[in-house]
Design a protein around this motif. Structure first.
Motif, PDB file in Angstrom:
ATOM      1  N   LYS A 173       1.543   4.205  -2.789  1.00 49.98           N
ATOM      2  CA  LYS A 173       1.258   5.594  -2.418  1.00 49.98           C
ATOM      3  C   LYS A 173       2.464   6.503  -2.644  1.00 49.98           C
ATOM      4  O   LYS A 173       2.325   7.640  -3.118  1.00 49.98           O
TER       5      LYS A 173
ATOM      6  N   TYR B 186       0.836  -1.197   0.000  1.00 48.73           N
ATOM      7  CA  TYR B 186       0.000   0.000   0.000  1.00 48.73           C
ATOM      8  C   TYR B 186       0.874   1.251   0.000  1.00 48.73           C
ATOM      9  O   TYR B 186       0.693   2.166  -0.816  1.00 48.73           O
TER      10      TYR B 186
ATOM     11  N   LYS C 190      -7.199  -2.815   0.417  1.00 55.17           N
ATOM     12  CA  LYS C 190      -7.553  -1.440   0.044  1.00 55.17           C
ATOM     13  C   LYS C 190      -6.517  -0.734  -0.842  1.00 55.17           C
ATOM     14  O   LYS C 190      -6.387   0.484  -0.815  1.00 55.17           O
ATOM     15  N   TRP C 191      -5.798  -1.493  -1.658  1.00 58.65           N
ATOM     16  CA  TRP C 191      -4.804  -0.873  -2.522  1.00 58.65           C
ATOM     17  C   TRP C 191      -5.436   0.090  -3.525  1.00 58.65           C
ATOM     18  O   TRP C 191      -4.767   1.010  -4.008  1.00 58.65           O
TER      19      TRP C 191
ATOM     20  N   GLU D 257      -7.313   2.400  -3.091  1.00 53.05           N
ATOM     21  CA  GLU D 257      -7.366   3.775  -2.587  1.00 53.05           C
ATOM     22  C   GLU D 257      -6.204   4.615  -3.133  1.00 53.05           C
ATOM     23  O   GLU D 257      -6.335   5.830  -3.287  1.00 53.05           O
TER      24      GLU D 257
END
Length: 351
Positions: free
Chosen positions: A218, A214, A236-237, A239
């Motif tokens: 980001k 993640y 939740k990657w 996001e």
């Protein structure tokens, strides 16, 4: 008077015998040895296949009439994932939950077993469950599981059963792509044989722990990452990497449960049967769970939170050529790999 006394005695004796017959199995089960075992997943909490291991544990207890008590751990609750294979061989844990590509350096056919590119594209079946069943039948009715059991036994491990991860590689990226030209200069987090798969179309593949991915996406350390659908629903990657790149994935990709062979051999036959039954129950649980997960992703697509990118025909063809080249390269690893590739080619109708 004597006749009445005899009747009462006979009645009481009959009741006692019936009570013993009813209580007998319960007494026997209460006195049966309880086997307490530990299984650790290669994956962290949030990964769908890891969370579904509760089904395996509960099913083992049910099928063994309470004799099997299996405690489930996520990575890295007992040990880091890269130590799991050795830890299971040594008996630190009794079983592992993971995938063959992680241990391919020790069991070369593991690179064939896990996510051989394009191998599990089941175009002849139209449903999610039909595609999954075709793969299970290949493993257990065509001899593929027996081949794997022989190879893992050499490492002191028993190949118990399989599970699905759904479509893999499930690729999420920080930017859109439609053609392989768009991939030039990209870095992708990948695993096992898929590192060569993505490299063949222009990306630079690198290995990163799923727990670190993640932040890597980001911060721009990587441009894309592959996992299964729980990259969205659990990790939740999306996001930080909302683009879902499609066109190179299998319909289902397969993992396994391995058992320490010495401990397996010491189990009574009825408990071996119970573990086999639990493994099969877990398989169908993952098929159902990943179907639900894919429905969640499709809803996120409708909401614009996941953006679906289907690669053009030329890029899909490049991936296909890369896949078959990998098949032939893996067949040169050892005799088991060559036989595994031969079996898959025959099954899939690939020359």
């Amino acid at each position: 008077m004597k006749k009445a006394h005899w009747s009462v005695t006979t009645l009481l004796l009959s009741i006692g015998i019936i009570a013993l017959l009813i209580a007998g199995p319960q007494i026997q089960n209460a006195n049966a040895k309880v086997y307490r075992m530990k299984i650790q997943s290669l994956y962290p909490h949030g990964d769908t296949s890891m969370e579904e291991l509760k089904v395996f544990s509960e099913s083992a207890e049910k099928h063994s009439n309470g004799q099997l008590k299996i405690k489930v751990f996520a990575e890295p609750e007992i040990m880091p994932g890269d130590q799991l294979f050795g830890g299971t061989k040594q008996g630190v844990v009794d079983m592992l939950h993971g995938m063959g590509g992680m241990w391919g350096g020790m069991v070369p056919v593991g690179y064939v077993e896990f996510n051989l590119p394009m191998a599990f594209r089941i175009d002849e079946e139209s449903t999610w469950e039909g595609k999954a069943q075709a793969i299970r039948d290949f493993y257990f009715k065509k001899g593929f599981a027996e081949l794997l059991r022989k190879e893992y036994a050499k490492q002191g491990l028993y190949f118990l059963d399989i599970h699905t991860y759904g479509p893999v590689p499930f690729v999420l990226s920080t930017k859109p792509a439609k053609s392989c030209a768009d991939f030039q200069g990209w870095k992708i987090k990948a695993d096992g044989g898929n590192m060569a798969y993505h490299s063949a179309v222009g990306m630079q593949a690198t290995a990163i722990s799923p727990t670190e991915t993640y932040m890597a996406l980001k911060l721009g350390t990587v441009d894309a990452a592959e996992w299964d659908v729980s990259a969205v629903t659990g990790l939740k990657w999306h996001e930080v990497a909302p683009y879902w790149i499609r066109g190179m994935e299998c319909d289902h990709t397969i993992g396994h449960i391995l058992v320490n062979l010495k401990k397996w051999n010491k189990l009574p036959d009825n408990l071996k049967d119970a573990l086999h039954a639990a493994g099969e129950d877990y398989w169908y649980a993952t098929v159902a769970a990943y179907k639900k997960e894919m429905a969640v992703v499709q809803q996120l697509v409708k909401e614009g939170k996941v953006i679906e990118n289907v690669l053009d025909a030329d890029c899909q063809e490049q991936y296909k050529k890369a896949a078959y080249k990998i098949w032939d390269e893996l067949a040169t690893q050892d005799e088991a790999s060559a036989e595994a590739i031969r079996m898959i080619k025959e099954w899939r109708g690939v020359n």
